[in-house]
Design a protein around this motif. Structure first.
Motif, mmCIF file in Angstrom:
data_model
loop_
_atom_site.group_PDB
_atom_site.id
_atom_site.type_symbol
_atom_site.label_atom_id
_atom_site.label_comp_id
_atom_site.label_asym_id
_atom_site.label_seq_id
_atom_site.Cartn_x
_atom_site.Cartn_y
_atom_site.Cartn_z
ATOM 1 N N LYS A 73 36.755 43.014 39.669
ATOM 2 C CA LYS A 73 35.702 42.614 38.722
ATOM 3 C C LYS A 73 36.179 41.475 37.821
ATOM 4 O O LYS A 73 35.434 40.531 37.552
ATOM 5 N N ALA A 74 37.412 41.554 37.348
ATOM 6 C CA ALA A 74 37.931 40.512 36.458
ATOM 7 C C ALA A 74 37.943 39.154 37.161
ATOM 8 O O ALA A 74 37.542 38.134 36.592
ATOM 9 N N THR A 75 38.396 39.137 38.424
ATOM 10 C CA THR A 75 38.452 37.899 39.198
ATOM 11 C C THR A 75 37.058 37.330 39.435
ATOM 12 O O THR A 75 36.833 36.115 39.329
ATOM 13 N N MET A 76 36.102 38.216 39.738
ATOM 14 C CA MET A 76 34.744 37.757 40.024
ATOM 15 C C MET A 76 34.048 37.245 38.764
ATOM 16 O O MET A 76 33.294 36.276 38.815
ATOM 17 N N ILE A 77 34.294 37.893 37.632
ATOM 18 C CA ILE A 77 33.720 37.420 36.374
ATOM 19 C C ILE A 77 34.286 36.041 36.035
ATOM 20 O O ILE A 77 33.548 35.134 35.620
#
Length: 210
Positions: free
Chosen positions: A138-142
């Motif tokens: 999620k952090a990478t995609m955000i």
């Protein structure tokens, strides 16, 4: 503002489809189904299959393939939109915000779901992890969404029902709103550091359009 929405447990109730695919995979491998499976909704599949399959890499990959096999044929259709979500999306879009989806589902599974939602065209982009990844990402995609839209962290918000969503928001210094109608809990979301909690889609619309 860039509004990033989780999918499962935030926009749609996908419990029947997800758990049906989990049971299918375990049955194919001859593994007894655990009594409680609801906590499987949210984390990466490999993370959840691992303890049941003795952390055997090959069996875990087999399980994931069996899961995807059923999901691709029927599981993706087994969901319902939470009441009030469509009106909330319309209100947020009418306020001039940009909407996108950030999900733990691989893009190939998430895209047909979004395309069939009555409000699917409201989303400018879809972000899903690499199917081979054991991580939520999620952090990478955000971070990718912020870069794609040229948005500063203070110009964005991540909305989701599990700590993975809030963890991703915190990692990117983005406002994180936890929703209380999904598969997480108030305690989980507060512990993760949610900036605000939405009790229902109408309340979420208020938080996003203040």
């Amino acid at each position: 503002m860039l509004c990033l929405f989780d999918l499962d447990g935030t926009l749609i109730d996908s419990e029947i489809g997800i758990l049906g695919c989990v049971r299918h995979a375990l049955t194919q491998l001859g593994v007894e189904h655990p009594a409680q499976l609801r906590h499987w909704i949210g984390p990466p599949l490999r993370h959840s299959f691992a303890p049941l399959l003795d952390h055997d890499h090959d069996r875990i990959e087999q399980a994931v393939e069996f899961y995807h096999e059923r999901f691709h044929s029927i599981g993706w259709q087994e969901h319902s939109v939470y009441p009030g979500i469509e009106a909330m999306i319309e209100r947020v879009q009418a306020a001039g915000h940009t909407l996108a989806v950030v999900t733990s589902k691989p893009e190939r599974h998430a895209r047909p779901i979004i395309e069939h939602l009555p409000f699917g065209t409201a989303f400018s982009r879809l972000y899903g992890p690499d199917p081979s990844s054991p991580h939520s990402e999620k952090a990478t995609m955000i971070a990718a969404a912020l870069a794609d839209f040229g948005a500063e962290p203070e110009q964005a918000v991540m909305i989701g029902d599990r700590h993975f969503d809030i963890d991703g928001a915190v990692a990117n210094r983005v406002r994180g709103i936890g929703v209380l109608w999904g598969f997480g809990s108030r305690a989980e979301l507060e512990k993760a550091g949610a900036d605000e909690l939405a009790h229902d889609p109408g309340h979420l619309a208020q938080l996003l359009t203040l």
